[in-house]
Design a protein around this motif. Structure first.
Motif, PDB file in Angstrom:
ATOM      1  N   LEU A 120      -9.585  27.128  36.756  1.00  0.00           N
ATOM      2  CA  LEU A 120      -9.973  27.952  37.905  1.00  0.00           C
ATOM      3  C   LEU A 120      -9.055  29.154  38.072  1.00  0.00           C
ATOM      4  O   LEU A 120      -9.520  30.260  38.375  1.00  0.00           O
ATOM      5  CB  LEU A 120      -9.986  27.103  39.185  1.00  0.00           C
ATOM      6  CG  LEU A 120     -11.037  26.005  39.238  1.00  0.00           C
ATOM      7  CD1 LEU A 120     -10.844  25.150  40.480  1.00  0.00           C
ATOM      8  CD2 LEU A 120     -12.436  26.588  39.176  1.00  0.00           C
ATOM      9  N   TYR A 121      -7.754  28.956  37.860  1.00  0.00           N
ATOM     10  CA  TYR A 121      -6.810  30.077  37.949  1.00  0.00           C
ATOM     11  C   TYR A 121      -7.159  31.141  36.906  1.00  0.00           C
ATOM     12  O   TYR A 121      -7.186  32.341  37.202  1.00  0.00           O
ATOM     13  CB  TYR A 121      -5.377  29.573  37.743  1.00  0.00           C
ATOM     14  CG  TYR A 121      -4.377  30.695  37.615  1.00  0.00           C
ATOM     15  CD1 TYR A 121      -3.880  31.343  38.746  1.00  0.00           C
ATOM     16  CD2 TYR A 121      -3.950  31.136  36.362  1.00  0.00           C
ATOM     17  CE1 TYR A 121      -2.981  32.394  38.634  1.00  0.00           C
ATOM     18  CE2 TYR A 121      -3.046  32.183  36.244  1.00  0.00           C
ATOM     19  CZ  TYR A 121      -2.568  32.809  37.368  1.00  0.00           C
ATOM     20  OH  TYR A 121      -1.691  33.845  37.252  1.00  0.00           O
ATOM     21  N   HIS A 122      -7.438  30.694  35.684  1.00  0.00           N
ATOM     22  CA  HIS A 122      -7.748  31.642  34.608  1.00  0.00           C
ATOM     23  C   HIS A 122      -9.102  32.321  34.839  1.00  0.00           C
ATOM     24  O   HIS A 122      -9.257  33.507  34.551  1.00  0.00           O
ATOM     25  CB  HIS A 122      -7.715  30.930  33.256  1.00  0.00           C
ATOM     26  CG  HIS A 122      -6.383  30.333  32.946  1.00  0.00           C
ATOM     27  ND1 HIS A 122      -5.235  31.087  32.812  1.00  0.00           N
ATOM     28  CD2 HIS A 122      -6.004  29.043  32.757  1.00  0.00           C
ATOM     29  CE1 HIS A 122      -4.211  30.297  32.548  1.00  0.00           C
ATOM     30  NE2 HIS A 122      -4.657  29.050  32.515  1.00  0.00           N
ATOM     31  N   GLU A 123     -10.055  31.580  35.369  1.00  0.00           N
ATOM     32  CA  GLU A 123     -11.359  32.194  35.661  1.00  0.00           C
ATOM     33  C   GLU A 123     -11.231  33.261  36.744  1.00  0.00           C
ATOM     34  O   GLU A 123     -11.836  34.331  36.634  1.00  0.00           O
ATOM     35  CB  GLU A 123     -12.363  31.111  36.065  1.00  0.00           C
ATOM     36  CG  GLU A 123     -12.787  30.257  34.885  1.00  0.00           C
ATOM     37  CD  GLU A 123     -13.617  29.054  35.266  1.00  0.00           C
ATOM     38  OE1 GLU A 123     -14.334  28.554  34.396  1.00  0.00           O
ATOM     39  OE2 GLU A 123     -13.549  28.608  36.427  1.00  0.00           O
ATOM     40  N   GLU A 124     -10.449  32.978  37.759  1.00  0.00           N
ATOM     41  CA  GLU A 124     -10.240  33.978  38.809  1.00  0.00           C
ATOM     42  C   GLU A 124      -9.610  35.238  38.227  1.00  0.00           C
ATOM     43  O   GLU A 124      -9.965  36.359  38.611  1.00  0.00           O
ATOM     44  CB  GLU A 124      -9.343  33.389  39.902  1.00  0.00           C
ATOM     45  CG  GLU A 124      -9.174  34.290  41.095  1.00  0.00           C
ATOM     46  CD  GLU A 124      -8.309  33.674  42.183  1.00  0.00           C
ATOM     47  OE1 GLU A 124      -7.764  34.448  42.991  1.00  0.00           O
ATOM     48  OE2 GLU A 124      -8.171  32.441  42.218  1.00  0.00           O
ATOM     49  N   LYS A 125      -8.706  35.054  37.282  1.00  0.00           N
ATOM     50  CA  LYS A 125      -7.995  36.193  36.675  1.00  0.00           C
ATOM     51  C   LYS A 125      -8.881  36.967  35.692  1.00  0.00           C
ATOM     52  O   LYS A 125      -8.868  38.196  35.670  1.00  0.00           O
ATOM     53  CB  LYS A 125      -6.749  35.647  35.957  1.00  0.00           C
ATOM     54  CG  LYS A 125      -6.034  36.620  35.076  1.00  0.00           C
ATOM     55  CD  LYS A 125      -5.109  37.503  35.857  1.00  0.00           C
ATOM     56  CE  LYS A 125      -4.390  38.463  34.940  1.00  0.00           C
ATOM     57  NZ  LYS A 125      -3.940  39.645  35.617  1.00  0.00           N
ATOM     58  N   TYR A 126      -9.640  36.256  34.837  1.00  0.00           N
ATOM     59  CA  TYR A 126     -10.305  36.912  33.710  1.00  0.00           C
ATOM     60  C   TYR A 126     -11.815  37.120  33.849  1.00  0.00           C
ATOM     61  O   TYR A 126     -12.375  37.936  33.120  1.00  0.00           O
ATOM     62  CB  TYR A 126     -10.030  36.132  32.417  1.00  0.00           C
ATOM     63  CG  TYR A 126      -8.581  36.197  32.000  1.00  0.00           C
ATOM     64  CD1 TYR A 126      -8.039  37.369  31.471  1.00  0.00           C
ATOM     65  CD2 TYR A 126      -7.738  35.101  32.153  1.00  0.00           C
ATOM     66  CE1 TYR A 126      -6.710  37.439  31.100  1.00  0.00           C
ATOM     67  CE2 TYR A 126      -6.409  35.163  31.784  1.00  0.00           C
ATOM     68  CZ  TYR A 126      -5.898  36.335  31.261  1.00  0.00           C
ATOM     69  OH  TYR A 126      -4.573  36.404  30.900  1.00  0.00           O
ATOM     70  N   LEU A 127     -12.487  36.411  34.750  1.00  0.00           N
ATOM     71  CA  LEU A 127     -13.935  36.641  34.889  1.00  0.00           C
ATOM     72  C   LEU A 127     -14.281  38.077  35.247  1.00  0.00           C
ATOM     73  O   LEU A 127     -15.303  38.605  34.789  1.00  0.00           O
ATOM     74  CB  LEU A 127     -14.538  35.673  35.913  1.00  0.00           C
ATOM     75  CG  LEU A 127     -14.748  34.230  35.447  1.00  0.00           C
ATOM     76  CD1 LEU A 127     -15.305  33.382  36.586  1.00  0.00           C
ATOM     77  CD2 LEU A 127     -15.643  34.148  34.225  1.00  0.00           C
ATOM     78  N   PRO A 128     -13.461  38.791  36.043  1.00  0.00           N
ATOM     79  CA  PRO A 128     -13.783  40.194  36.339  1.00  0.00           C
ATOM     80  C   PRO A 128     -13.554  41.150  35.168  1.00  0.00           C
ATOM     81  O   PRO A 128     -13.940  42.317  35.237  1.00  0.00           O
ATOM     82  CB  PRO A 128     -12.835  40.538  37.498  1.00  0.00           C
ATOM     83  CG  PRO A 128     -12.414  39.232  38.080  1.00  0.00           C
ATOM     84  CD  PRO A 128     -12.378  38.285  36.907  1.00  0.00           C
ATOM     85  N   ASP A 129     -12.940  40.691  34.084  1.00  0.00           N
ATOM     86  CA  ASP A 129     -12.576  41.550  32.953  1.00  0.00           C
ATOM     87  C   ASP A 129     -13.696  41.596  31.915  1.00  0.00           C
ATOM     88  O   ASP A 129     -13.979  40.600  31.253  1.00  0.00           O
ATOM     89  CB  ASP A 129     -11.290  41.014  32.306  1.00  0.00           C
ATOM     90  CG  ASP A 129     -10.871  41.809  31.088  1.00  0.00           C
ATOM     91  OD1 ASP A 129     -11.431  42.901  30.849  1.00  0.00           O
ATOM     92  OD2 ASP A 129      -9.979  41.336  30.360  1.00  0.00           O
ATOM     93  N   PRO A 130     -14.359  42.748  31.741  1.00  0.00           N
ATOM     94  CA  PRO A 130     -15.471  42.825  30.776  1.00  0.00           C
ATOM     95  C   PRO A 130     -15.053  42.614  29.325  1.00  0.00           C
ATOM     96  O   PRO A 130     -15.896  42.344  28.474  1.00  0.00           O
ATOM     97  CB  PRO A 130     -16.036  44.237  30.981  1.00  0.00           C
ATOM     98  CG  PRO A 130     -15.089  44.966  31.848  1.00  0.00           C
ATOM     99  CD  PRO A 130     -14.146  43.981  32.477  1.00  0.00           C
TER     100      PRO A 130
END
Length: 197
Positions: free
Chosen positions: A119-129
């Protein structure tokens, strides 16, 4: 492990290769038992054959690390311990993965993104295309993994709205769940011993 997941390697290699080429993080939500070890084995094969560039692989799950050590002891596999693999046990080290620039692969639990360090990594990287999330198996209805798989462009993680701009990939071939054909095959081959199905 070999032979069970014959359908997955070609697609998996494509996803990994394209993710590395784009320079972002490849997030793989993975269950600690079996799914993680299958993925590590495939990555080791690809690094050893030089079919993908060498990038850091973070196994960010104390439980998965422990389970992998058991696999190594029981099965005698050495392909869970390759030079690119970095085992992350402490939360502080988990958060420091974000300080590593360039392409990287992050395996963390849980497999359906319902809890855990993923979840921490998804919050960080999901916005990154430039980044990719690989959903390697079944995602139950109502889970964050399912919402991402269904193409939602905004999700909620820890009470915060997160944009999903990362590439979303799904490979069902890594699922540890038996499908209908496998279940029928099991029942047919067990007809002599089964009384009722």
């Amino acid at each position: 492990l070999a032979g069970v997941y014959n359908a997955a390697p070609v697609s998996f290699k494509r996803v990994v290769s394209e993710s590395i080429a784009r320079g972002g993080a490849l997030l793989i939500p993975a269950f600690s038992l079996e799914r993680t070890q299958v993925i590590l084995s495939k990555l080791d094969d690809m690094f050893e054959s030089k079919s993908i560039p060498s990038v850091p692989v973070y196994l960010d799950s104390p439980l998965a690390i422990h389970m992998t050590q058991i696999y190594e002891r029981v099965l005698g596999h050495e392909n869970f311990d390759f030079p690119q693999l970095k085992e992350i046990e402490r939360v502080r080290d988990s958060q420091n993965i974000a300080n590593v620039n360039g392409p990287k692969i992050i395996l963390a639990g849980s497999g359906m993104s319902t809890a855990g360090r993923i979840l921490y990594h998804e919050e960080k990287y999901l916005p990154d295309p430039k980044s990719t999330i690989l959903l390697a198996g079944y995602q139950a209805t109502g889970t964050l993994g399912r919402l991402i798989k269904e193409g939602n462009k905004k999700v909620v993680i820890d009470g915060k709205q997160v944009d999903v701009r990362a590439r979303v990939e799904n490979i069902d071939g890594f699922s540890a769940h038996a499908d209908s054909d496998a279940l029928v095959n099991f029942a047919e081959n067990s007809a002599k011993t089964l009384k009722k199905v």
